[in-house]
Design a protein around this motif. Structure first.
Motif, short mmCIF file in Angstrom:
data_model
loop_
_atom_site.label_atom_id
_atom_site.label_comp_id
_atom_site.label_asym_id
_atom_site.label_seq_id
_atom_site.Cartn_x
_atom_site.Cartn_y
_atom_site.Cartn_z
N SER A 102 0.83 -1.21 0.00
CA SER A 102 0.00 0.00 0.00
C SER A 102 0.85 1.25 0.00
N SER A 131 -6.41 -0.71 -1.18
CA SER A 131 -5.27 -1.41 -0.61
C SER A 131 -5.11 -1.10 0.88
N PHE A 132 -5.27 0.17 1.25
CA PHE A 132 -5.19 0.52 2.66
C PHE A 132 -6.38 -0.03 3.44
#
Length: 152
Positions: A102, A131-132
């Motif tokens: 990320s 992604s985070f």
């Protein structure tokens, strides 16, 4: 047996996987992992090496999480302490991998070439956000798996 008691000391199987903490996080992890995978795969890959790491992490974690979910769904774990330890270890590793990918993806998105256009930039931003979010899901899953592992 209540869902809390089942989650803290027993590994669920069957449909219990979809209703107990931390196992309820499998579905969102798969969904957000697939979104990251698709968004990164559909954008221009520059530079290829760091985005290769992001693709590896998203594909690896998607496949292993799917296999892990399927094993728990079918009851192949036999409710042993070794599976609880492996569940904790895998999700900790996945959280670490997703955090590294990320940060890499966010850095590449911020410093990427300007000629790609707004559409590609928006897709990259979406991939960074997903992604985070997946990093957070794996981290929360790790914490709850550690609690279950301690009570086993």
């Amino acid at each position: 047996m209540s869902n809390t008691a089942q989650a803290m000391g027993h590994l669920p199987s069957g449909t219990g996987v979809c209703s107990t903490v931390p196992d309820i996080f499998y579905i969102p992890e798969l969904i957000f992992g697939a979104l990251v995978w698709c968004l990164v795969a559909s954008t221009y890959v520059f530079p290829p090496n760091p985005l290769g790491w992001v693709m590896f992490v998203s594909v690896f974690c998607f496949v292993i999480t799917f296999i892990w979910f399927f094993v728990f769904l079918c009851g192949g774990h036999r409710n042993s302490a070794g599976w609880a330890t492996a569940d904790f270890a895998y999700h900790g590793l996945a959280a670490f991998f997703y955090l590294s990918s990320s940060v890499t993806l966010a850095f590449i998105t911020l410093t990427g070439p300007d000629f790609l256009g707004l559409k590609s930039y928006r897709m990259d931003i979406s991939a960074v956000v997903f992604s985070f979010v997946n990093t957070l899901l794996y981290f929360i899953h790790t914490i709850f798996s550690a609690n279950r592992w301690k009570t086993f």
